[in-house]
Motif scaffolding. Structure first.
Motif, PDB file in Angstrom:
ATOM      1  N   LEU A  81       0.803  -1.222   0.000  1.00 12.69           N
ATOM      2  CA  LEU A  81       0.000   0.000   0.000  1.00 12.69           C
ATOM      3  C   LEU A  81       0.840   1.278   0.000  1.00 12.69           C
ATOM      4  O   LEU A  81       0.288   2.375  -0.030  1.00 12.69           O
ATOM      5  CB  LEU A  81      -0.927   0.005   1.221  1.00 12.69           C
ATOM      6  CG  LEU A  81      -1.867  -1.194   1.357  1.00 12.69           C
ATOM      7  CD1 LEU A  81      -2.655  -1.112   2.651  1.00 12.69           C
ATOM      8  CD2 LEU A  81      -2.797  -1.300   0.160  1.00 12.69           C
ATOM      9  N   VAL A  82       2.144   1.148   0.039  1.00 17.13           N
ATOM     10  CA  VAL A  82       3.034   2.307   0.140  1.00 17.13           C
ATOM     11  C   VAL A  82       3.158   3.004  -1.220  1.00 17.13           C
ATOM     12  O   VAL A  82       3.599   2.394  -2.190  1.00 17.13           O
ATOM     13  CB  VAL A  82       4.434   1.883   0.635  1.00 17.13           C
ATOM     14  CG1 VAL A  82       5.375   3.071   0.701  1.00 17.13           C
ATOM     15  CG2 VAL A  82       4.343   1.174   1.976  1.00 17.13           C
ATOM     16  N   PRO A  83       2.786   4.277  -1.310  1.00 13.16           N
ATOM     17  CA  PRO A  83       2.989   5.011  -2.561  1.00 13.16           C
ATOM     18  C   PRO A  83       4.480   5.182  -2.858  1.00 13.16           C
ATOM     19  O   PRO A  83       5.302   5.239  -1.947  1.00 13.16           O
ATOM     20  CB  PRO A  83       2.337   6.379  -2.291  1.00 13.16           C
ATOM     21  CG  PRO A  83       1.407   6.148  -1.149  1.00 13.16           C
ATOM     22  CD  PRO A  83       2.063   5.077  -0.319  1.00 13.16           C
ATOM     23  N   GLU A  84       4.806   5.295  -4.122  1.00 10.39           N
ATOM     24  CA  GLU A  84       6.208   5.428  -4.538  1.00 10.39           C
ATOM     25  C   GLU A  84       6.868   6.671  -3.973  1.00 10.39           C
ATOM     26  O   GLU A  84       8.080   6.705  -3.798  1.00 10.39           O
ATOM     27  CB  GLU A  84       6.317   5.399  -6.057  1.00 10.39           C
ATOM     28  CG  GLU A  84       5.969   4.047  -6.633  1.00 10.39           C
ATOM     29  CD  GLU A  84       6.017   4.003  -8.143  1.00 10.39           C
ATOM     30  OE1 GLU A  84       6.330   5.040  -8.787  1.00 10.39           O
ATOM     31  OE2 GLU A  84       5.737   2.930  -8.699  1.00 10.39           O
ATOM     32  N   GLU A 138       3.035 -13.484  -6.025  1.00  5.47           N
ATOM     33  CA  GLU A 138       2.370 -12.416  -6.772  1.00  5.47           C
ATOM     34  C   GLU A 138       2.483 -11.107  -5.998  1.00  5.47           C
ATOM     35  O   GLU A 138       2.312 -11.077  -4.778  1.00  5.47           O
ATOM     36  CB  GLU A 138       0.900 -12.764  -6.989  1.00  5.47           C
ATOM     37  CG  GLU A 138       0.161 -11.753  -7.827  1.00  5.47           C
ATOM     38  CD  GLU A 138      -1.298 -12.116  -8.092  1.00  5.47           C
ATOM     39  OE1 GLU A 138      -2.029 -11.230  -8.576  1.00  5.47           O
ATOM     40  OE2 GLU A 138      -1.702 -13.259  -7.804  1.00  5.47           O
ATOM     41  N   TYR A 139       2.750 -10.037  -6.717  1.00  2.68           N
ATOM     42  CA  TYR A 139       2.894  -8.708  -6.127  1.00  2.68           C
ATOM     43  C   TYR A 139       1.821  -7.799  -6.696  1.00  2.68           C
ATOM     44  O   TYR A 139       1.630  -7.740  -7.915  1.00  2.68           O
ATOM     45  CB  TYR A 139       4.282  -8.146  -6.453  1.00  2.68           C
ATOM     46  CG  TYR A 139       4.497  -6.714  -6.031  1.00  2.68           C
ATOM     47  CD1 TYR A 139       4.819  -6.401  -4.719  1.00  2.68           C
ATOM     48  CD2 TYR A 139       4.408  -5.675  -6.948  1.00  2.68           C
ATOM     49  CE1 TYR A 139       5.043  -5.089  -4.317  1.00  2.68           C
ATOM     50  CE2 TYR A 139       4.642  -4.355  -6.569  1.00  2.68           C
ATOM     51  CZ  TYR A 139       4.954  -4.070  -5.254  1.00  2.68           C
ATOM     52  OH  TYR A 139       5.181  -2.774  -4.870  1.00  2.68           O
ATOM     53  N   ILE A 140       1.112  -7.109  -5.805  1.00  2.50           N
ATOM     54  CA  ILE A 140       0.103  -6.144  -6.224  1.00  2.50           C
ATOM     55  C   ILE A 140       0.418  -4.833  -5.511  1.00  2.50           C
ATOM     56  O   ILE A 140       0.487  -4.792  -4.284  1.00  2.50           O
ATOM     57  CB  ILE A 140      -1.320  -6.616  -5.871  1.00  2.50           C
ATOM     58  CG1 ILE A 140      -1.617  -7.983  -6.487  1.00  2.50           C
ATOM     59  CG2 ILE A 140      -2.346  -5.580  -6.326  1.00  2.50           C
ATOM     60  CD1 ILE A 140      -2.940  -8.590  -6.035  1.00  2.50           C
ATOM     61  N   HIS A 141       0.602  -3.785  -6.282  1.00  2.00           N
ATOM     62  CA  HIS A 141       0.868  -2.469  -5.705  1.00  2.00           C
ATOM     63  C   HIS A 141      -0.400  -1.636  -5.793  1.00  2.00           C
ATOM     64  O   HIS A 141      -0.902  -1.347  -6.882  1.00  2.00           O
ATOM     65  CB  HIS A 141       2.018  -1.789  -6.448  1.00  2.00           C
ATOM     66  CG  HIS A 141       2.439  -0.512  -5.811  1.00  2.00           C
ATOM     67  ND1 HIS A 141       2.851   0.577  -6.548  1.00  2.00           N
ATOM     68  CD2 HIS A 141       2.510  -0.123  -4.510  1.00  2.00           C
ATOM     69  CE1 HIS A 141       3.155   1.566  -5.725  1.00  2.00           C
ATOM     70  NE2 HIS A 141       2.950   1.164  -4.483  1.00  2.00           N
ATOM     71  N   VAL A 142      -0.941  -1.296  -4.629  1.00  2.00           N
ATOM     72  CA  VAL A 142      -2.143  -0.466  -4.524  1.00  2.00           C
ATOM     73  C   VAL A 142      -1.788   0.712  -3.628  1.00  2.00           C
ATOM     74  O   VAL A 142      -2.029   0.686  -2.424  1.00  2.00           O
ATOM     75  CB  VAL A 142      -3.328  -1.263  -3.929  1.00  2.00           C
ATOM     76  CG1 VAL A 142      -4.575  -0.390  -3.869  1.00  2.00           C
ATOM     77  CG2 VAL A 142      -3.592  -2.534  -4.705  1.00  2.00           C
ATOM     78  N   PRO A 143      -1.178   1.753  -4.188  1.00  2.00           N
ATOM     79  CA  PRO A 143      -0.779   2.880  -3.350  1.00  2.00           C
ATOM     80  C   PRO A 143      -1.971   3.593  -2.726  1.00  2.00           C
ATOM     81  O   PRO A 143      -2.969   3.867  -3.399  1.00  2.00           O
ATOM     82  CB  PRO A 143      -0.025   3.799  -4.315  1.00  2.00           C
ATOM     83  CG  PRO A 143      -0.372   3.338  -5.682  1.00  2.00           C
ATOM     84  CD  PRO A 143      -0.858   1.934  -5.594  1.00  2.00           C
ATOM     85  N   VAL A 144      -1.864   3.845  -1.421  1.00  2.00           N
ATOM     86  CA  VAL A 144      -2.902   4.559  -0.681  1.00  2.00           C
ATOM     87  C   VAL A 144      -2.216   5.688   0.083  1.00  2.00           C
ATOM     88  O   VAL A 144      -1.330   5.436   0.902  1.00  2.00           O
ATOM     89  CB  VAL A 144      -3.658   3.625   0.289  1.00  2.00           C
ATOM     90  CG1 VAL A 144      -4.682   4.408   1.102  1.00  2.00           C
ATOM     91  CG2 VAL A 144      -4.322   2.479  -0.477  1.00  2.00           C
ATOM     92  N   ASN A 145      -2.645   6.903  -0.185  1.00  2.00           N
ATOM     93  CA  ASN A 145      -2.063   8.071   0.462  1.00  2.00           C
ATOM     94  C   ASN A 145      -2.542   8.134   1.907  1.00  2.00           C
ATOM     95  O   ASN A 145      -3.738   8.250   2.170  1.00  2.00           O
ATOM     96  CB  ASN A 145      -2.471   9.334  -0.304  1.00  2.00           C
ATOM     97  CG  ASN A 145      -1.785  10.580   0.204  1.00  2.00           C
ATOM     98  OD1 ASN A 145      -1.525  10.739   1.397  1.00  2.00           O
ATOM     99  ND2 ASN A 145      -1.491  11.474  -0.710  1.00  2.00           N
ATOM    100  N   TRP A 146      -1.611   8.065   2.848  1.00  2.00           N
ATOM    101  CA  TRP A 146      -1.943   8.065   4.278  1.00  2.00           C
ATOM    102  C   TRP A 146      -2.682   9.333   4.694  1.00  2.00           C
ATOM    103  O   TRP A 146      -3.659   9.288   5.409  1.00  2.00           O
ATOM    104  CB  TRP A 146      -0.673   7.889   5.104  1.00  2.00           C
ATOM    105  CG  TRP A 146      -0.856   8.149   6.566  1.00  2.00           C
ATOM    106  CD1 TRP A 146      -0.367   9.195   7.287  1.00  2.00           C
ATOM    107  CD2 TRP A 146      -1.599   7.357   7.497  1.00  2.00           C
ATOM    108  NE1 TRP A 146      -0.751   9.103   8.597  1.00  2.00           N
ATOM    109  CE2 TRP A 146      -1.510   7.969   8.751  1.00  2.00           C
ATOM    110  CE3 TRP A 146      -2.330   6.174   7.391  1.00  2.00           C
ATOM    111  CZ2 TRP A 146      -2.113   7.472   9.902  1.00  2.00           C
ATOM    112  CZ3 TRP A 146      -2.937   5.667   8.525  1.00  2.00           C
ATOM    113  CH2 TRP A 146      -2.822   6.316   9.764  1.00  2.00           C
ATOM    114  N   ARG A 147      -2.198  10.469   4.238  1.00  2.00           N
ATOM    115  CA  ARG A 147      -2.761  11.750   4.685  1.00  2.00           C
ATOM    116  C   ARG A 147      -4.049  12.141   3.961  1.00  2.00           C
ATOM    117  O   ARG A 147      -4.848  12.900   4.489  1.00  2.00           O
ATOM    118  CB  ARG A 147      -1.728  12.860   4.524  1.00  2.00           C
ATOM    119  CG  ARG A 147      -0.598  12.736   5.526  1.00  2.00           C
ATOM    120  CD  ARG A 147       0.377  13.896   5.421  1.00  2.00           C
ATOM    121  NE  ARG A 147       1.372  13.807   6.466  1.00  2.00           N
ATOM    122  CZ  ARG A 147       2.486  13.105   6.375  1.00  2.00           C
ATOM    123  NH1 ARG A 147       2.745  12.411   5.287  1.00  2.00           N
ATOM    124  NH2 ARG A 147       3.351  13.086   7.368  1.00  2.00           N
TER     125      ARG A 147
END
Length: 180
Positions: free
Chosen positions: A63-66, A85-94
């Motif tokens: 969930l960590v954005p780049e 398997e790798y899935i990138h789902v970035p979620v902005n904490w703020r």
């Protein structure tokens, strides 16, 4: 004879130093196991990621954005080498968005019964989104899931859910929206 013992000891020490240490995923920062196949944590180290398959993990959702300094650009490659398997789902904490919530729910739908590790920086986002996923799929557990989330944030990650109105509202709005 003394030289031989030192040389033998040096060889043993050198061999031990080159032997990779097992990096148990449960030792990842703020690790929490919701159930046998659903794990959450803070950012795993490269060593921990390299042992993910040995821990039975089949999918990792990051969930960590780049743009966050903790983001590991090699994570996908480390996991792919093990067949994870790798899935990138970035979620902005703020400033989390409804689209990010839906992207996570879609990723979890792909998981099925496979063992998954969901991680972020400190296991606040990860545990929150897993609690929401569980509440959506078993609406009668929503209150219990939020109570469990409060305990995880407090006891595991050192966060205070009761004071974080951004995430309270984010979860409430998106859980309600998914129930419609």
């Amino acid at each position: 004879m003394t030289i031989r013992k030192i040389t033998g000891a040096a060889i043993i020490l050198a061999t031990l130093a080159m032997t990779p240490a097992f990096a148990d995923i449960s030792e990842t920062r703020n690790f929490y196991q919701f159930e046998p196949t659903v794990l959450t944590s803070g950012q795993p180290s490269a060593a921990q990621l390299s042992e993910a398959a040995d821990d039975g993990i089949e999918i990792v959702i990051n969930l960590v954005p780049e743009f966050e300094g903790i983001f590991n650009p090699e994570e996908e490659e480390i996991l792919a080498a093990q067949g994870v398997e790798y899935i990138h789902v970035p979620v902005n904490w703020r400033d989390p968005k409804a689209e990010e919530f839906q992207n996570f729910m879609n990723a979890m739908d792909r998981v099925g019964d496979r063992k998954v590790l969901v991680h972020c920086w400190a296991n606040a986002r990860a545990s929150a989104l897993i609690a929401a996923h569980r509440a959506i799929h078993a609406p009668n557990t929503q209150v219990a899931e939020i109570e469990q989330l409060e305990a995880i944030w407090s006891n595991v990650a050192g966060y205070d859910f009761a004071r974080n109105t951004v995430w309270q509202e984010y979860l409430a709005d998106n859980i309600a929206g998914a129930a419609q």
